[in-house]
Design a protein around this motif. Structure first.
Motif, short mmCIF file in Angstrom:
data_model
loop_
_atom_site.label_atom_id
_atom_site.label_comp_id
_atom_site.label_asym_id
_atom_site.label_seq_id
_atom_site.Cartn_x
_atom_site.Cartn_y
_atom_site.Cartn_z
N GLU A 59 44.02 45.51 41.45
CA GLU A 59 43.35 45.69 40.44
C GLU A 59 42.30 45.20 42.19
OE1 GLU A 59 39.57 44.05 38.04
OE2 GLU A 59 41.63 43.61 37.79
N ARG A 119 30.25 49.94 35.19
CA ARG A 119 30.81 49.46 36.01
C ARG A 119 32.66 49.99 36.18
NH1 ARG A 119 30.29 43.62 36.91
NH2 ARG A 119 31.53 43.66 39.04
N ARG A 120 33.35 49.54 34.46
CA ARG A 120 34.01 48.94 33.55
C ARG A 120 35.19 50.67 34.83
NH1 ARG A 120 33.66 49.13 28.79
NH2 ARG A 120 34.07 51.79 28.60
N THR A 179 28.68 40.44 38.67
CA THR A 179 29.67 39.18 38.69
C THR A 179 30.96 39.72 38.71
OG1 THR A 179 30.03 40.28 35.74
CG2 THR A 179 28.69 37.39 36.20
N GLY A 180 31.79 38.79 38.90
CA GLY A 180 33.35 39.43 39.61
C GLY A 180 33.30 40.41 40.89
N ARG A 209 38.66 41.24 29.41
CA ARG A 209 38.36 42.52 29.23
C ARG A 209 39.50 43.25 29.44
NH1 ARG A 209 33.28 43.13 29.00
NH2 ARG A 209 31.78 41.56 29.15
N HIS A 236 25.02 31.20 41.88
CA HIS A 236 25.87 30.65 40.70
C HIS A 236 27.25 31.82 39.92
CE1 HIS A 236 24.75 29.25 36.21
NE2 HIS A 236 25.44 30.28 35.60
N PHE A 237 26.98 32.39 40.67
CA PHE A 237 28.38 33.88 40.13
C PHE A 237 29.08 33.38 40.95
CE2 PHE A 237 25.10 34.57 37.10
CZ PHE A 237 26.17 34.30 35.88
N SER A 271 28.26 46.97 31.61
CA SER A 271 28.72 46.90 32.02
C SER A 271 29.57 47.80 31.79
CB SER A 271 29.26 45.91 30.80
OG SER A 271 28.70 44.48 30.90
N SER A 330 31.26 45.61 25.38
CA SER A 330 30.11 44.69 25.21
C SER A 330 29.52 44.05 26.52
CB SER A 330 30.41 43.72 24.07
OG SER A 330 32.03 43.15 23.96
N ALA A 331 28.59 43.78 27.09
CA ALA A 331 28.44 42.57 28.07
C ALA A 331 28.56 41.35 27.81
CB ALA A 331 26.61 42.51 28.05
N ILE A 347 23.47 40.64 35.73
CA ILE A 347 24.49 39.51 35.97
C ILE A 347 25.61 40.74 35.47
CG2 ILE A 347 25.39 38.10 34.30
CD1 ILE A 347 22.51 35.82 34.03
N ARG A 374 35.31 51.84 38.57
CA ARG A 374 36.22 50.72 38.26
C ARG A 374 38.12 51.47 38.26
NH1 ARG A 374 36.65 44.83 38.75
NH2 ARG A 374 34.73 45.04 36.79
N LEU A 403 35.43 46.05 25.33
CA LEU A 403 35.51 46.27 26.24
C LEU A 403 33.76 46.51 26.84
CD1 LEU A 403 38.14 47.81 27.65
CD2 LEU A 403 37.47 46.45 28.63
N ASP A 407 35.30 31.52 36.75
CA ASP A 407 34.08 31.74 35.74
C ASP A 407 33.95 33.05 34.83
OD1 ASP A 407 31.36 31.42 35.87
OD2 ASP A 407 31.03 31.88 38.01
N GLY A 408 32.88 32.62 33.59
CA GLY A 408 32.90 34.13 32.90
C GLY A 408 31.80 34.66 33.53
N HIS A 409 32.49 35.64 32.70
CA HIS A 409 31.73 37.56 33.20
C HIS A 409 32.92 37.81 34.24
CE1 HIS A 409 28.21 38.15 30.96
NE2 HIS A 409 27.61 37.00 31.27
N TRP A 410 33.42 36.91 34.46
CA TRP A 410 35.25 37.67 35.40
C TRP A 410 35.18 39.10 34.32
CZ3 TRP A 410 40.06 38.40 35.35
CH2 TRP A 410 40.82 38.81 36.62
N SER A 411 35.63 40.53 35.61
CA SER A 411 35.37 41.47 34.61
C SER A 411 36.70 42.63 35.68
CB SER A 411 34.96 41.92 34.02
OG SER A 411 33.62 42.33 35.01
#
Lengths: 282, 120, 292
Positions: free
Chosen positions: C3, C159-160, C191-192, B22, C219-220, C156, B47-48, C187, C163, B45, B116-120
């Motif tokens: 960040e 959120r992006r 995440t993050g 990302r 899990h995350f 996504s 895409s989910a 999810i 941020r 960027l 982890d995956g999805h870390w953004s």
């Protein structure tokens, strides 16, 4: 008849309406809990589990001895679930939608499908109500295939009530698609109205007859009623904001069992659904 | 050899973007003739899912042989490995400083996903 | 600004209708000009309280959808046979086929294998996202098109952008109002994040859903705190839920009493902490316990 119970906003009382309606119908009824991310109907029906089946979606498996790394599979896949960098492709199972395109396109027949678990479908017998619920595994993103697996157990001989997830996107559509009637549950508040409008737009797009249940009557104002009047949407039932209902719900009890005066409310709802379904609804 | 740096800018003094999949974009630096090209990654960027995989595809298209970034998730790590691309991590604030560290051989290679995956 | 200095609090609930958005709107007021991200894109309600004035609008495109050109379709039915999503049906009377855009997953299999090449694959417009000004800070929010798919991708995006705004303008907090459930959009919203607050209610459903959403947080690997809203509706259940939260590795962020003024605030388009509501003090304590 297939009746879906949906709502734009969560927590308006979808499950309350679904389980009490099922109990009101009494026998020969299926209740399908399609809110597979958070299935709750079983908490109110507490039946005896009669079966549990693992649901999988097909994902590709590459036979390395046949693959020549041509990359056709990766070029076809819209989800980046299979990717080739000039060698045997990599598979990313959690991105796969199970469309089967890669197996079809592979010129060497090197890709076959194997199942990846996404959740379970559980069946349960609760006093002549046949409950079928999907339960999505934690961390799995894709609910619609599991919802389709729940709906595959529809019995056309019976009346079916489908408890939909909240919202208006893919899982809701996967649930209500093919229903004969949709009950939209809302509450008389600004949030309730806003989300009801979205849900109405969605159901109209799907061309399914529908009506509205207003829950917690008395907490807010009259804007939901005004909206329904202007849009000529039938109000099928009003459920008062009664602390006894909230308490029964909090303990996992059925309103029609706990506060018998509401039995007639749900009988009226059922009667109205049949009437408006025959008249074509809103 | 071409080296890709994850960044939010288009010049060498631009800040590094610690994300891989990302990242806002990449600067692909050619160490043979000291030229570079900025590559926009914003399409990815959006895409989910699968951002790391798509970013890898973009880097392969640019012909880069290694990537310098902050962190790397499991999918991106698998994809980069399969594509034969080496992964270096750095905490350098700018692309220029990361490049200097790369040239000095001061960067650590990443042998497993570190987020982890999805870390953004 | 690096960040890592920006905190991102995501407010989720598992079960819908627990009062998540009312609490999030109050936090927006208490936080002192955060960036607000309404990630409940299916049923975005934050704007009903914060009355945003929209500064930018952006189209949101998500993938493609198959469209059969009726004049070129010979009615062979190959597309219907190959479609795994039950999205293609024969036109009444036969002779040609049509795609149901609601069921189409945009996989492109029919497009690739149509022997007549009679299927187009245009990009589909799924909604829009907006950047707005509110009295409590800038807000990024979105509207998903009717019956549109892929809300995870829109989440996504929201959120992006939130941020990015925080990075550019030096805000130290991004406040995310998340969607209900535990699937794709949830999810994508958590995440993050640096911390998750789960707003639940003292009911059997609240308890059940809390367990699942806390598993997701684990899990995350996201630190989670739990607050029970309308706790006095069932004090016994509240205690059970708090015990469950602690067992699941979450922190207790406090209790908020049942308060009819919450709806009153909604009708006045105000956050609960902006009116003289009995539960406003409870919400303040929960906010303070988060240490943000």
């Amino acid at each position: 008849m297939i009746i879906s119970v949906a709502s734009g906003k969560g927590g308006t009382g979808k499950t309350t309406v679904s389980v009490n309606l099922a109990r009101t119908i009494g026998s020969g009824v299926q209740l399908l809990d399609c809110d597979v991310e958070e299935p709750n109907a079983h908490l109110f029906l507490r039946g005896r589990e009669t079966g549990s089946e693992i649901v999988t979606i097909p994902i590709p498996e590459v036979d390395e001895s046949l693959c020549d790394g041509c990359g056709e599979c990766g070029r076809l896949c819209r989800y980046h679930a299979i990717v080739s960098f000039g060698s045997v492709p990599l598979v990313f199972p959690e991105l796969c939608h199970g469309c089967g395109g890669c197996t079809l396109v592979c010129p060497r027949g090197a890709i076959r499908e194997t199942g990846k678990r996404i959740g379970v479908v559980e069946t349960c017998d609760a006093n002549s109500i046949s409950l079928i619920q999907g339960r999505l595994d934690i961390g799995v993103a894709m609910a619609p295939p599991l919802i389709r697996a729940v709906k595959a157990r529809l019995n056309r001989e019976m009346t079916a009530i489908l408890d939909a997830p909240p919202g208006t996107s893919c899982p809701v559509i996967a649930t209500v698609r093919g229903s004969d009637f949709v009950v939209l549950v809302t509450e008389p508040t600004p949030f309730g109205l806003h989300d009801l409008r979205l849900a109405v737009d969605m159901i109209r797009e799907l061309s399914i007859p529908f009506g509205v249940v207003v829950n917690r009557m008395g907490v807010g104002d009259d804007r939901v009623h005004r909206f329904c009047r202007e849009e000529e949407i039938p109000i099928l039932l009003e459920i008062p904001d009664d602390r006894r209902i909230a308490e029964a719900y909090s303990r996992g009890e059925l309103v029609v069992d706990r506060v018998p005066e509401y039995a007639s409310h749900f009988a009226t709802l059922l009667w109205n659904i049949r009437e408006f379904r025959n008249a074509g609804g809103a | 050899m071409k080296v890709a740096f994850t960044t939010s800018g288009t010049t060498l003094d631009a800040p590094m973007d610690p994300r891989f999949g990302r990242a806002q974009g990449f600067i692909v630096y050619d160490t043979e003739n000291d030229t570079f090209e900025a590559v926009d990654n914003r399409q990815v960027l959006n895409s989910a899912h699968g951002a790391g995989i798509q970013a890898t595809e973009a880097i392969v298209r640019q012909g880069a042989k290694c990537v310098v970034t902050g962190h790397c998730g499991p999918n991106a790590h698998r994809a980069l490995n399969a594509a034969g691309i080496r992964i270096y991590t750095t905490e350098a604030p700018t692309v220029a400083e990361a490049l200097e560290a790369y040239r000095a051989g001061a960067l650590a290679t990443l042998n497993a996903a570190d987020v982890d995956g999805h870390w953004s | 600004m690096p960040e890592s200095k920006i905190q991102e609090l995501v407010i989720i609930s598992g079960k819908g209708g627990t009062g998540k958005t009312s609490i999030a709107a109050s936090f927006a007021v208490l936080a002192g000009f955060p960036v607000i991200a309404d990630c409940d894109v299916d049923a975005a309600d934050m704007h009903l309280i914060l009355a945003p004035s929209v500064r930018e609008r952006h189209e949101f495109r998500c993938g493609n959808e198959a469209v059969i050109r009726p004049d070129d379709c010979t009615g062979c039915g190959r597309c219907r046979d190959l479609c795994r999503f039950d999205a293609i049906a024969e036109v009444k009377g036969g002779g040609s086929y049509v795609v149901d855009p609601v069921a189409c997953e945009g996989c492109g299999v029919c497009v690739r294998f149509c022997p007549e090449r009679a299927i187009d694959f245009p990009e589909s417009l799924c909604g829009e996202w907006m950047v707005s000004e509110t009295r409590s800070g800038p807000m990024v929010h979105a509207r998903l098109g009717i019956a549109a798919e892929n809300s995870g991708k829109l989440v996504s995006t929201v959120r992006r952008e939130a941020r990015r705004l925080a990075e550019e303008n030096g805000h130290r907090l991004v406040l995310v109002d998340g969607p209900p459930g535990i699937g794709c959009p949830v999810i994508a919203s958590m995440t993050g994040a640096s911390q998750a607050l789960v707003v639940t209610e003292p009911t059997v459903s609240g308890e059940h859903d809390l367990e699942r959403v806390l598993k997701l947080a684990r899990h995350f690997d996201i630190p989670a705190a739990v607050c029970v809203n309308k706790w006095d509706l069932n004090p016994e259940m509240t205690e059970r839920i708090e015990a469950l939260a602690v067992r699941s590795g979450a922190r207790i962020a406090g209790r908020i009493r049942y308060d009819r003024a919450v709806t009153l605030a909604q009708i006045q388009e105000k956050a609960v902490v902006e009116i003289d509501a009995p539960s406003a003090g409870d919400i303040r304590l929960v906010w303070e316990s988060l240490g943000l």
